[in-house]
Design a protein around this motif. Structure first.
Motif, PDB file in Angstrom:
ATOM      1  N   ALA A  65       0.839  -1.196   0.000  1.00 42.04           N
ATOM      2  CA  ALA A  65       0.000   0.000   0.000  1.00 42.04           C
ATOM      3  C   ALA A  65       0.875   1.247   0.000  1.00 42.04           C
ATOM      4  N   GLY A  66       0.569   2.163  -0.899  1.00 46.84           N
ATOM      5  CA  GLY A  66       1.342   3.398  -0.997  1.00 46.84           C
ATOM      6  C   GLY A  66       2.727   3.209  -1.571  1.00 46.84           C
ATOM      7  N   GLY A  67       3.001   2.003  -2.078  1.00 48.07           N
ATOM      8  CA  GLY A  67       4.336   1.707  -2.609  1.00 48.07           C
ATOM      9  C   GLY A  67       4.627   2.468  -3.879  1.00 48.07           C
ATOM     10  N   GLY A  68       5.877   2.811  -4.051  1.00 50.80           N
ATOM     11  CA  GLY A  68       6.306   3.506  -5.259  1.00 50.80           C
ATOM     12  C   GLY A  68       6.721   2.516  -6.328  1.00 50.80           C
ATOM     13  N   ASP A  69       7.476   2.986  -7.261  1.00 53.05           N
ATOM     14  CA  ASP A  69       7.957   2.148  -8.355  1.00 53.05           C
ATOM     15  C   ASP A  69       9.283   1.516  -7.948  1.00 53.05           C
ATOM     16  N   TRP A  70       9.239   0.302  -7.434  1.00 56.91           N
ATOM     17  CA  TRP A  70      10.431  -0.368  -6.928  1.00 56.91           C
ATOM     18  C   TRP A  70      11.452  -0.633  -8.021  1.00 56.91           C
ATOM     19  N   SER A  71      11.018  -0.803  -9.259  1.00 59.42           N
ATOM     20  CA  SER A  71      11.942  -1.171 -10.330  1.00 59.42           C
ATOM     21  C   SER A  71      12.875  -0.032 -10.730  1.00 59.42           C
ATOM     22  N   GLN A  72      12.527   1.185 -10.382  1.00 58.67           N
ATOM     23  CA  GLN A  72      13.343   2.332 -10.775  1.00 58.67           C
ATOM     24  C   GLN A  72      14.519   2.583  -9.826  1.00 58.67           C
ATOM     25  N   ASN A  73      14.384   2.197  -8.581  1.00 49.09           N
ATOM     26  CA  ASN A  73      15.442   2.534  -7.627  1.00 49.09           C
ATOM     27  C   ASN A  73      16.242   1.323  -7.152  1.00 49.09           C
ATOM     28  N   GLY A  74      16.112   0.199  -7.824  1.00 52.30           N
ATOM     29  CA  GLY A  74      16.910  -0.973  -7.481  1.00 52.30           C
ATOM     30  C   GLY A  74      16.439  -1.709  -6.243  1.00 52.30           C
ATOM     31  N   ALA A  75      15.249  -1.400  -5.756  1.00 50.96           N
ATOM     32  CA  ALA A  75      14.729  -2.080  -4.580  1.00 50.96           C
ATOM     33  C   ALA A  75      14.322  -3.505  -4.940  1.00 50.96           C
ATOM     34  N   GLU A  76      14.016  -4.271  -3.921  1.00 57.02           N
ATOM     35  CA  GLU A  76      13.596  -5.646  -4.152  1.00 57.02           C
ATOM     36  C   GLU A  76      12.138  -5.696  -4.600  1.00 57.02           C
ATOM     37  N   PRO A  77      11.723  -6.797  -5.226  1.00 56.88           N
ATOM     38  CA  PRO A  77      10.332  -6.920  -5.663  1.00 56.88           C
ATOM     39  C   PRO A  77       9.385  -6.790  -4.475  1.00 56.88           C
ATOM     40  N   PRO A  78       8.181  -6.291  -4.698  1.00 58.51           N
ATOM     41  CA  PRO A  78       7.231  -6.085  -3.607  1.00 58.51           C
ATOM     42  C   PRO A  78       6.581  -7.373  -3.111  1.00 58.51           C
ATOM     43  N   VAL A  79       6.813  -8.480  -3.794  1.00 60.30           N
ATOM     44  CA  VAL A  79       6.172  -9.749  -3.470  1.00 60.30           C
ATOM     45  C   VAL A  79       7.181 -10.654  -2.760  1.00 60.30           C
ATOM     46  N   GLU A  80       6.734 -11.328  -1.688  1.00 60.98           N
ATOM     47  CA  GLU A  80       7.596 -12.294  -1.006  1.00 60.98           C
ATOM     48  C   GLU A  80       7.515 -13.657  -1.672  1.00 60.98           C
ATOM     49  N   ASP A  81       6.280 -14.132  -1.861  1.00 56.31           N
ATOM     50  CA  ASP A  81       6.104 -15.425  -2.500  1.00 56.31           C
ATOM     51  C   ASP A  81       4.778 -15.486  -3.240  1.00 56.31           C
ATOM     52  N   VAL A  82       4.662 -16.489  -4.092  1.00 59.07           N
ATOM     53  CA  VAL A  82       3.460 -16.736  -4.875  1.00 59.07           C
ATOM     54  C   VAL A  82       3.095 -18.200  -4.666  1.00 59.07           C
ATOM     55  N   ILE A  83       1.822 -18.453  -4.404  1.00 58.02           N
ATOM     56  CA  ILE A  83       1.353 -19.825  -4.226  1.00 58.02           C
ATOM     57  C   ILE A  83       0.320 -20.126  -5.308  1.00 58.02           C
ATOM     58  N   VAL A  84       0.567 -21.208  -6.035  1.00 61.14           N
ATOM     59  CA  VAL A  84      -0.380 -21.676  -7.044  1.00 61.14           C
ATOM     60  C   VAL A  84      -0.847 -23.054  -6.589  1.00 61.14           C
ATOM     61  N   THR A  85      -2.149 -23.206  -6.470  1.00 61.51           N
ATOM     62  CA  THR A  85      -2.729 -24.464  -6.020  1.00 61.51           C
ATOM     63  C   THR A  85      -3.374 -25.175  -7.195  1.00 61.51           C
ATOM     64  N   SER A  86      -2.985 -26.432  -7.404  1.00 63.55           N
ATOM     65  CA  SER A  86      -3.623 -27.248  -8.437  1.00 63.55           C
ATOM     66  C   SER A  86      -4.352 -28.396  -7.738  1.00 63.55           C
ATOM     67  N   ARG A  87      -5.018 -29.218  -8.495  1.00 67.60           N
ATOM     68  CA  ARG A  87      -5.797 -30.307  -7.887  1.00 67.60           C
ATOM     69  C   ARG A  87      -4.931 -31.318  -7.142  1.00 67.60           C
ATOM     70  N   ASP A  88      -3.698 -31.487  -7.588  1.00 61.03           N
ATOM     71  CA  ASP A  88      -2.863 -32.501  -6.949  1.00 61.03           C
ATOM     72  C   ASP A  88      -1.592 -31.950  -6.309  1.00 61.03           C
ATOM     73  N   GLY A  89      -1.417 -30.629  -6.325  1.00 63.76           N
ATOM     74  CA  GLY A  89      -0.189 -30.098  -5.746  1.00 63.76           C
ATOM     75  C   GLY A  89      -0.209 -28.614  -5.492  1.00 63.76           C
ATOM     76  N   TYR A  90       0.884 -28.164  -4.910  1.00 60.99           N
ATOM     77  CA  TYR A  90       1.119 -26.750  -4.651  1.00 60.99           C
ATOM     78  C   TYR A  90       2.427 -26.359  -5.329  1.00 60.99           C
ATOM     79  N   HIS A  91       2.455 -25.158  -5.859  1.00 65.28           N
ATOM     80  CA  HIS A  91       3.678 -24.584  -6.397  1.00 65.28           C
ATOM     81  C   HIS A  91       3.948 -23.332  -5.581  1.00 65.28           C
TER      82      HIS A  91
END
Length: 134
Positions: A65-91
């Motif tokens: 929230a209120g985050g700026g453009d991280w890609s312009q100043n060399g900061a780290e991505p705003p996301v820690e992790d991504v979870i994808v759930t399928s019928r038989d597994g997790y990614h």
């Protein structure tokens, strides 16, 4: 401090782990792989997972929230992790902070019946913190 191979071996010790990789999300190249691949080809899986990682890291919809453009100043991505759930597994895609450009993530594929997603998130976060690249 584990390197890529040690990190992947440790990830595979998680309950239900079927495969793991370290991927550069800007190029889609796998820097290291272990175990199975959901589609039978680690390189293709790495490229496809990199697309998901890139989309979440580069779009403002996932910025703090209120985050700026991280890609312009060399900061780290705003996301820690991504979870994808399928019928038989997790990614689970966990972004790795690096001192250079933070364009690497860990991809863990868990069996849904045997995996523990909460434990995997905690352990992958720890591995990402300790991973030594280079």
């Amino acid at each position: 401090m584990p390197g890529i191979d040690e990190c992947l071996l440790e990830a595979m010790r998680l309950p239900g782990a079927r495969g793991a990789s370290v991927v550069d999300w800007t190029s889609g190249l796998a820097l290291g792989t272990i175990g199975e691949s959901p589609n039978g080809d680690h390189e293709t899986t790495a490229a496809e997972a990199a697309e998901v990682a890139r989309l979440t890291a580069e779009h403002r919809a996932f910025a703090p929230a209120g985050g700026g453009d991280w890609s312009q100043n060399g900061a780290e991505p705003p996301v820690e992790d991504v979870i994808v759930t399928s019928r038989d597994g997790y990614h689970l895609l966990r972004f790795v902070r690096t001192s250079f450009d933070s364009s690497v993530f860990l991809h863990l594929w868990l069996d849904r019946a045997d995996g523990n997603l909460a434990l995997a998130r905690i352990r992958l976060a720890d591995l990402a913190e300790r991973l030594v690249l280079g």
